[in-house]
Design a protein around this motif. Structure first.
Motif, mmCIF file in Angstrom:
data_model
loop_
_atom_site.group_PDB
_atom_site.id
_atom_site.type_symbol
_atom_site.label_atom_id
_atom_site.label_comp_id
_atom_site.label_asym_id
_atom_site.label_seq_id
_atom_site.Cartn_x
_atom_site.Cartn_y
_atom_site.Cartn_z
ATOM 1 N N PRO A 369 19.373 40.975 11.172
ATOM 2 C CA PRO A 369 18.337 40.263 11.937
ATOM 3 C C PRO A 369 16.912 40.577 11.480
ATOM 4 N N ASN A 370 16.707 41.765 10.953
ATOM 5 C CA ASN A 370 15.344 42.158 10.555
ATOM 6 C C ASN A 370 14.984 41.749 9.138
ATOM 7 N N ARG A 371 15.956 41.286 8.348
ATOM 8 C CA ARG A 371 15.717 41.021 6.928
ATOM 9 C C ARG A 371 16.056 39.577 6.572
ATOM 10 N N GLN A 372 15.186 38.970 5.758
ATOM 11 C CA GLN A 372 15.459 37.633 5.258
ATOM 12 C C GLN A 372 15.171 37.577 3.769
ATOM 13 N N LEU A 373 16.078 36.955 3.021
ATOM 14 C CA LEU A 373 15.884 36.678 1.601
ATOM 15 C C LEU A 373 15.411 35.239 1.488
ATOM 16 N N VAL A 374 14.249 35.059 0.875
ATOM 17 C CA VAL A 374 13.610 33.740 0.827
ATOM 18 C C VAL A 374 13.453 33.316 -0.627
ATOM 19 N N GLU A 375 13.971 32.144 -0.968
ATOM 20 C CA GLU A 375 13.855 31.637 -2.333
ATOM 21 C C GLU A 375 12.809 30.524 -2.378
ATOM 22 N N ILE A 376 11.866 30.650 -3.320
ATOM 23 C CA ILE A 376 10.788 29.677 -3.470
ATOM 24 C C ILE A 376 10.903 29.042 -4.846
ATOM 25 N N ASP A 377 11.014 27.734 -4.895
ATOM 26 C CA ASP A 377 11.169 27.029 -6.168
ATOM 27 C C ASP A 377 9.791 26.841 -6.814
ATOM 28 N N ALA A 378 9.207 27.981 -7.189
ATOM 29 C CA ALA A 378 7.858 27.974 -7.756
ATOM 30 C C ALA A 378 7.687 29.226 -8.600
ATOM 31 N N HIS A 379 6.650 29.225 -9.431
ATOM 32 C CA HIS A 379 6.310 30.383 -10.247
ATOM 33 C C HIS A 379 5.560 31.404 -9.399
ATOM 34 N N ILE A 380 5.671 32.670 -9.753
ATOM 35 C CA ILE A 380 5.046 33.731 -8.941
ATOM 36 C C ILE A 380 3.534 33.581 -8.850
ATOM 37 N N ASN A 381 2.894 33.026 -9.872
ATOM 38 C CA ASN A 381 1.434 32.900 -9.850
ATOM 39 C C ASN A 381 0.950 31.562 -9.311
ATOM 40 N N SER A 382 1.856 30.768 -8.778
ATOM 41 C CA SER A 382 1.466 29.473 -8.229
ATOM 42 C C SER A 382 0.858 29.633 -6.838
ATOM 43 N N SER A 383 0.071 28.642 -6.452
ATOM 44 C CA SER A 383 -0.500 28.661 -5.105
ATOM 45 C C SER A 383 0.587 28.549 -4.045
ATOM 46 N N GLU A 384 1.666 27.834 -4.388
ATOM 47 C CA GLU A 384 2.778 27.682 -3.444
ATOM 48 C C GLU A 384 3.421 29.037 -3.129
ATOM 49 N N PHE A 385 3.601 29.857 -4.159
ATOM 50 C CA PHE A 385 4.243 31.156 -3.921
ATOM 51 C C PHE A 385 3.309 32.093 -3.163
ATOM 52 N N ALA A 386 2.030 32.110 -3.516
ATOM 53 C CA ALA A 386 1.077 32.954 -2.789
ATOM 54 C C ALA A 386 1.033 32.562 -1.319
ATOM 55 N N ALA A 387 1.060 31.256 -1.052
ATOM 56 C CA ALA A 387 1.050 30.792 0.338
ATOM 57 C C ALA A 387 2.316 31.222 1.068
ATOM 58 N N ALA A 388 3.444 31.220 0.360
ATOM 59 C CA ALA A 388 4.703 31.657 0.980
ATOM 60 C C ALA A 388 4.648 33.146 1.321
ATOM 61 N N LEU A 389 4.078 33.943 0.433
ATOM 62 C CA LEU A 389 3.910 35.373 0.733
ATOM 63 C C LEU A 389 3.075 35.550 1.996
ATOM 64 N N ALA A 390 1.951 34.839 2.063
ATOM 65 C CA ALA A 390 1.057 34.967 3.219
ATOM 66 C C ALA A 390 1.754 34.516 4.499
ATOM 67 N N ALA A 391 2.472 33.411 4.427
ATOM 68 C CA ALA A 391 3.149 32.889 5.626
ATOM 69 C C ALA A 391 4.217 33.863 6.108
ATOM 70 N N ASN A 392 4.993 34.419 5.197
ATOM 71 C CA ASN A 392 6.020 35.377 5.594
ATOM 72 C C ASN A 392 5.417 36.661 6.134
ATOM 73 N N PHE A 393 4.279 37.061 5.568
ATOM 74 C CA PHE A 393 3.594 38.227 6.123
ATOM 75 C C PHE A 393 3.183 37.961 7.573
ATOM 76 N N HIS A 394 2.594 36.814 7.820
ATOM 77 C CA HIS A 394 2.181 36.482 9.190
ATOM 78 C C HIS A 394 3.376 36.439 10.130
ATOM 79 N N ASP A 395 4.520 35.989 9.644
ATOM 80 C CA ASP A 395 5.710 35.905 10.489
ATOM 81 C C ASP A 395 6.158 37.277 10.994
ATOM 82 N N ILE A 396 6.058 38.301 10.140
ATOM 83 C CA ILE A 396 6.605 39.604 10.534
ATOM 84 C C ILE A 396 5.546 40.595 10.990
ATOM 85 N N ALA A 397 4.271 40.306 10.737
ATOM 86 C CA ALA A 397 3.220 41.268 11.081
ATOM 87 C C ALA A 397 2.420 40.845 12.299
ATOM 88 N N ALA A 398 2.769 39.741 12.890
ATOM 89 C CA ALA A 398 2.011 39.244 14.052
ATOM 90 C C ALA A 398 2.181 40.186 15.237
#
Length: 398
Positions: A369-398
């Motif tokens: 329940p505490n862990r999720q593996l998330v796959e992003i169909d993007a390159h690590i340096n893309s804006s899409e991946f950075a946004a996914a990191l930020a969104a997942n951080f907000h999900d667990i650090a709120a």
């Protein structure tokens, strides 16, 4: 306001230790002399060696009955580590000694939190002090002359160190008024674009600490986690793991991810730059790797592309650590590449090797329940991946 704990072997260095104690007291601090000698009790110590040794897992006998000096020093270091962590009134720690006592005392110092003052007056402080200091805020003071009797030089050096320790114990810096959450982020040159975007996304409401993933960088981040000075981690760049497993020059320790496991703080991670192992100048690359796919990053850094088999080892190491994390965890896989040079047209582009990494992590992942593996169909340096990191951080650090 804490006390200055002065640590050394009273059986051989009592005069010097006593001088340091007197100097610290004259500077206005309360000073306590802790004996870590293994050759018998000394009446001048405030804390007897036997009392320290009793913290060893095998009791005092496990330290004081050792017949081998090296084993006795190692055992006393283990006991001193526990002893100092149990003391709630430590304002500063000051050690004096040669190679043996330097190894003994600094091991215990490394177990203390960042921010607690630690000074080591040592005969070896002018050489390579990395094994003694590690990722910790230990101040090494070169003794100039051996700590073998008091004289005009040793009095000056020891006195200065004692006054410094007293000053730090008496005048603890005020905590910052900045109450924003402190976030540790790992970065390498080839993941800079990702981290730069992430800082822009998160920096407004958080205090961001970026760590260069050069081995000691990851260790420093985790030391701050253990010290309670980081509230969350976004571990974009785990390149120190392949260096550990394959003999690179920027290795993690076997305890990589251990601070997250111990503290259970929010953790967002990824596999940034695990497509490479770092070596020095090209001529320093071990002969066994000379025929591999190499990329000269600069005159002092040569990168080696990891193979599918090596990525399997890296993925297995990472996922077994992730499975032990009991705090909130999101681990993100960038399916289109893990570094700036792992992209179409770049020297380390190797989808097969990346897929082995990803599939190993998928296969080893233990759902919870505490862990999720998330796959992003993007390159690590893309804006899409950075946004996914930020969104997942907000999900667990709120």
């Amino acid at each position: 306001m804490g006390k200055v704990y002065i640590v050394g072997t009273c059986d051989t260095k009592f005069a010097e230790l006593d001088y340091a104690r007197s100097a610290a007291r004259q500077a206005g601090a309360e000073a306590i002399l802790v004996d870590v000698g293994t050759q018998g009790p000394h009446p001048g110590a405030d804390i007897a060696a036997k009392e320290v040794a009793a913290r060893h897992p095998s009791g005092a006998a496990g330290v004081l009955e050792q017949t081998d000096r090296g084993k006795a020093i190692s055992a006393m270091a283990e006991a001193l580590t526990v002893f100092l962590q149990e003391c709630s009134d430590v304002g500063a720690v000051l050690g004096l000694g040669g190679t043996g006592n330097t190894a003994l005392v600094t091991q215990a110092m490394r177990g203390l939190p960042v921010g607690l003052p630690k000074l080591m007056v040592s005969t070896v402080a002018s050489g390579n002090v990395a094994p003694y200091v590690g990722p910790n805020d230990i101040a090494m003071v070169y003794s100039v002359v051996d700590i073998a009797g008091l004289n005009t030089i040793s009095r000056k050096v020891i006195g200065n160190a004692a006054h410094a320790a007293a000053g730090m114990a008496l005048h603890t810096p005020a905590l910052s008024a900045d109450d924003r959450p402190s976030i540790g982020v790992t970065m390498f040159g080839v993941t800079t674009a990702c981290v730069t975007q992430l800082r822009d996304m998160l920096g407004q409401g958080n205090e961001i600490f970026v760590f260069h993933a050069t081995g000691v960088g990851g260790q420093s981040m985790e030391k701050l986690v253990d010290s309670g000075l980081l509230q969350a981690v976004i571990d974009v760049t785990t390149t120190e793991v392949p260096d550990l497993l394959l003999g690179g020059v920027f290795p993690a320790t076997e305890d990589r991810f251990g601070a997250i496991i111990r503290t259970k703080i929010p953790y967002v991670g990824s596999v940034g730059a695990v497509d490479m192992v770092n070596f020095g100048a090209k001529e320093t690359v071990p002969g066994v790797f000379r025929d591999r796919r190499l990329h000269v990053h600069n005159a002092q850094v040569t990168l080696m592309r990891t193979t599918p088999e090596e990525n399997q080892r890296v993925g297995a190491f990472i996922v077994q650590k992730l499975n032990r994390m009991e705090g909130p965890v999101r681990f993100l896989l960038p399916l289109k590449g893990v570094s700036a040079i792992d992209a179409p047209g770049q020297p380390f582009h190797d989808p097969a090797a990346d897929e082995t990494l990803f599939s190993t992590i998928r296969a080893g992942w233990q759902a919870a329940p505490n862990r999720q593996l998330v796959e992003i169909d993007a390159h690590i340096n893309s804006s899409e991946f950075a946004a996914a990191l930020a969104a997942n951080f907000h999900d667990i650090a709120a």
